[in-house]
Design a protein around this motif. Structure first.
Motif, PDB file in Angstrom:
ATOM      1  N   PRO A   1       0.837  -1.200   0.000  1.00 40.18           N
ATOM      2  CA  PRO A   1       0.000   0.000   0.000  1.00 40.18           C
ATOM      3  C   PRO A   1       0.878   1.260   0.000  1.00 40.18           C
ATOM      4  CG  PRO A   1       0.009  -1.009   2.177  1.00 40.18           C
ATOM      5  CD  PRO A   1       0.771  -1.927   1.264  1.00 40.18           C
ATOM      6  N   HIS A   2       0.311   2.351  -0.485  1.00 41.05           N
ATOM      7  CA  HIS A   2       1.027   3.632  -0.469  1.00 41.05           C
ATOM      8  C   HIS A   2       1.435   3.956   0.975  1.00 41.05           C
ATOM      9  CE1 HIS A   2       2.232   7.572  -1.762  1.00 41.05           C
ATOM     10  NE2 HIS A   2       1.559   8.086  -0.742  1.00 41.05           N
ATOM     11  N   GLY A   3       2.700   4.288   1.159  1.00 42.56           N
ATOM     12  CA  GLY A   3       3.201   4.626   2.494  1.00 42.56           C
ATOM     13  C   GLY A   3       3.999   3.513   3.136  1.00 42.56           C
ATOM     14  N   ALA A   4       3.956   2.324   2.567  1.00 44.12           N
ATOM     15  CA  ALA A   4       4.787   1.212   3.058  1.00 44.12           C
ATOM     16  C   ALA A   4       5.968   1.065   2.100  1.00 44.12           C
ATOM     17  CB  ALA A   4       3.984  -0.075   3.127  1.00 44.12           C
TER      18      ALA A   4
ATOM     19  N   ASP B   1       5.025   4.161   8.412  1.00 46.70           N
ATOM     20  CA  ASP B   1       4.744   5.072   9.525  1.00 46.70           C
ATOM     21  C   ASP B   1       3.650   4.528  10.434  1.00 46.70           C
ATOM     22  OD1 ASP B   1       6.641   6.897   8.683  1.00 46.70           O
ATOM     23  OD2 ASP B   1       5.205   8.069   7.516  1.00 46.70           O
ATOM     24  N   ARG B   2       2.771   3.699   9.858  1.00 47.57           N
ATOM     25  CA  ARG B   2       1.668   3.128  10.630  1.00 47.57           C
ATOM     26  C   ARG B   2       1.627   1.623  10.423  1.00 47.57           C
ATOM     27  NH1 ARG B   2      -3.107   4.219   8.673  1.00 47.57           N
ATOM     28  NH2 ARG B   2      -2.328   4.818   6.631  1.00 47.57           N
ATOM     29  N   PHE B   3       1.454   0.879  11.502  1.00 49.32           N
ATOM     30  CA  PHE B   3       1.410  -0.575  11.432  1.00 49.32           C
ATOM     31  C   PHE B   3       0.251  -1.063  10.571  1.00 49.32           C
ATOM     32  CE2 PHE B   3       0.285  -4.805  13.137  1.00 49.32           C
ATOM     33  CZ  PHE B   3       1.453  -5.462  12.761  1.00 49.32           C
ATOM     34  N   GLU B   4      -0.807  -0.287  10.486  1.00 51.91           N
ATOM     35  CA  GLU B   4      -1.966  -0.674   9.673  1.00 51.91           C
ATOM     36  C   GLU B   4      -1.588  -0.899   8.214  1.00 51.91           C
ATOM     37  OE1 GLU B   4      -3.249   1.268  13.329  1.00 51.91           O
ATOM     38  OE2 GLU B   4      -1.964   2.039  11.736  1.00 51.91           O
ATOM     39  N   LEU B   5      -0.579  -0.202   7.726  1.00 52.73           N
ATOM     40  CA  LEU B   5      -0.136  -0.398   6.344  1.00 52.73           C
ATOM     41  C   LEU B   5       0.483  -1.782   6.163  1.00 52.73           C
ATOM     42  CD1 LEU B   5       1.398   3.119   5.680  1.00 52.73           C
ATOM     43  CD2 LEU B   5      -0.801   2.231   4.861  1.00 52.73           C
ATOM     44  N   ILE B   6       1.231  -2.232   7.148  1.00 53.80           N
ATOM     45  CA  ILE B   6       1.807  -3.580   7.096  1.00 53.80           C
ATOM     46  C   ILE B   6       0.684  -4.613   7.176  1.00 53.80           C
ATOM     47  CG2 ILE B   6       3.387  -5.213   8.210  1.00 53.80           C
ATOM     48  CD1 ILE B   6       4.775  -2.773   6.853  1.00 53.80           C
ATOM     49  N   GLU B   7      -0.289  -4.359   8.042  1.00 50.18           N
ATOM     50  CA  GLU B   7      -1.429  -5.276   8.151  1.00 50.18           C
ATOM     51  C   GLU B   7      -2.209  -5.353   6.832  1.00 50.18           C
ATOM     52  OE1 GLU B   7      -2.802  -5.253  12.752  1.00 50.18           O
ATOM     53  OE2 GLU B   7      -3.237  -3.424  11.626  1.00 50.18           O
ATOM     54  N   GLU B   8      -2.363  -4.226   6.170  1.00 47.46           N
ATOM     55  CA  GLU B   8      -3.056  -4.215   4.884  1.00 47.46           C
ATOM     56  C   GLU B   8      -2.310  -5.071   3.864  1.00 47.46           C
ATOM     57  OE1 GLU B   8      -4.058  -1.032   1.331  1.00 47.46           O
ATOM     58  OE2 GLU B   8      -3.860  -0.268   3.376  1.00 47.46           O
ATOM     59  N   TRP B   9      -1.001  -4.931   3.810  1.00 47.62           N
ATOM     60  CA  TRP B   9      -0.181  -5.727   2.895  1.00 47.62           C
ATOM     61  C   TRP B   9      -0.280  -7.216   3.235  1.00 47.62           C
ATOM     62  CZ3 TRP B   9       4.461  -8.281   4.336  1.00 47.62           C
ATOM     63  CH2 TRP B   9       5.119  -8.894   3.284  1.00 47.62           C
ATOM     64  N   ILE B  10      -0.190  -7.559   4.521  1.00 44.51           N
ATOM     65  CA  ILE B  10      -0.302  -8.952   4.947  1.00 44.51           C
ATOM     66  C   ILE B  10      -1.625  -9.551   4.482  1.00 44.51           C
ATOM     67  CG2 ILE B  10      -0.645 -10.396   7.007  1.00 44.51           C
ATOM     68  CD1 ILE B  10       1.598  -8.735   8.345  1.00 44.51           C
ATOM     69  N   GLY B  11      -2.694  -8.785   4.567  1.00 44.32           N
ATOM     70  CA  GLY B  11      -4.009  -9.262   4.170  1.00 44.32           C
ATOM     71  C   GLY B  11      -4.096  -9.680   2.707  1.00 44.32           C
ATOM     72  N   LYS B  12      -3.197  -9.183   1.884  1.00 39.45           N
ATOM     73  CA  LYS B  12      -3.185  -9.550   0.467  1.00 39.45           C
ATOM     74  C   LYS B  12      -2.474 -10.879   0.214  1.00 39.45           C
ATOM     75  CE  LYS B  12      -3.353  -4.737  -0.918  1.00 39.45           C
ATOM     76  NZ  LYS B  12      -2.695  -3.636  -1.597  1.00 39.45           N
TER      77      LYS B  12
END
Length: 87
Positions: free
Chosen positions: A26-29, A50-61
């Protein structure tokens, strides 16, 4: 650091999907580097966001193909000393 353990029989599917769609961050990771275990059933990826949620979003893919362990890391004292940040 993201440690991926490939689910049984999924390595070829992981590489096929990567070759087709890329890393799909995702943008920002940001992905600086990675290493494979010698067997190769694990991938160790250095990831930044900058935010862990971006890593979580990537993991979800990818989580239907591989299992993830996320370990927060920081520069080692040795590296800091080499850069003059420690005495």
């Amino acid at each position: 650091m993201v440690i991926e353990t490939f689910k049984s029989g999924m390595a070829d599917k992981i590489y096929d999907r990567f070759n087709e769609k890329g890393r799909m961050l995702p943008h920002g990771a940001h992905y600086p580097d990675s290493w494979l275990s010698t067997d190769p059933t694990k991938c160790f990826q250095l990831m930044e966001a900058d935010r862990f949620e971006l890593i979580e979003e990537w993991i979800g893919k990818w989580d239907y193909l591989t299992e993830f362990e996320v370990v927060s890391v920081q520069d080692s004292p040795t590296k800091a000393a080499q850069q003059g940040k420690c005495t």
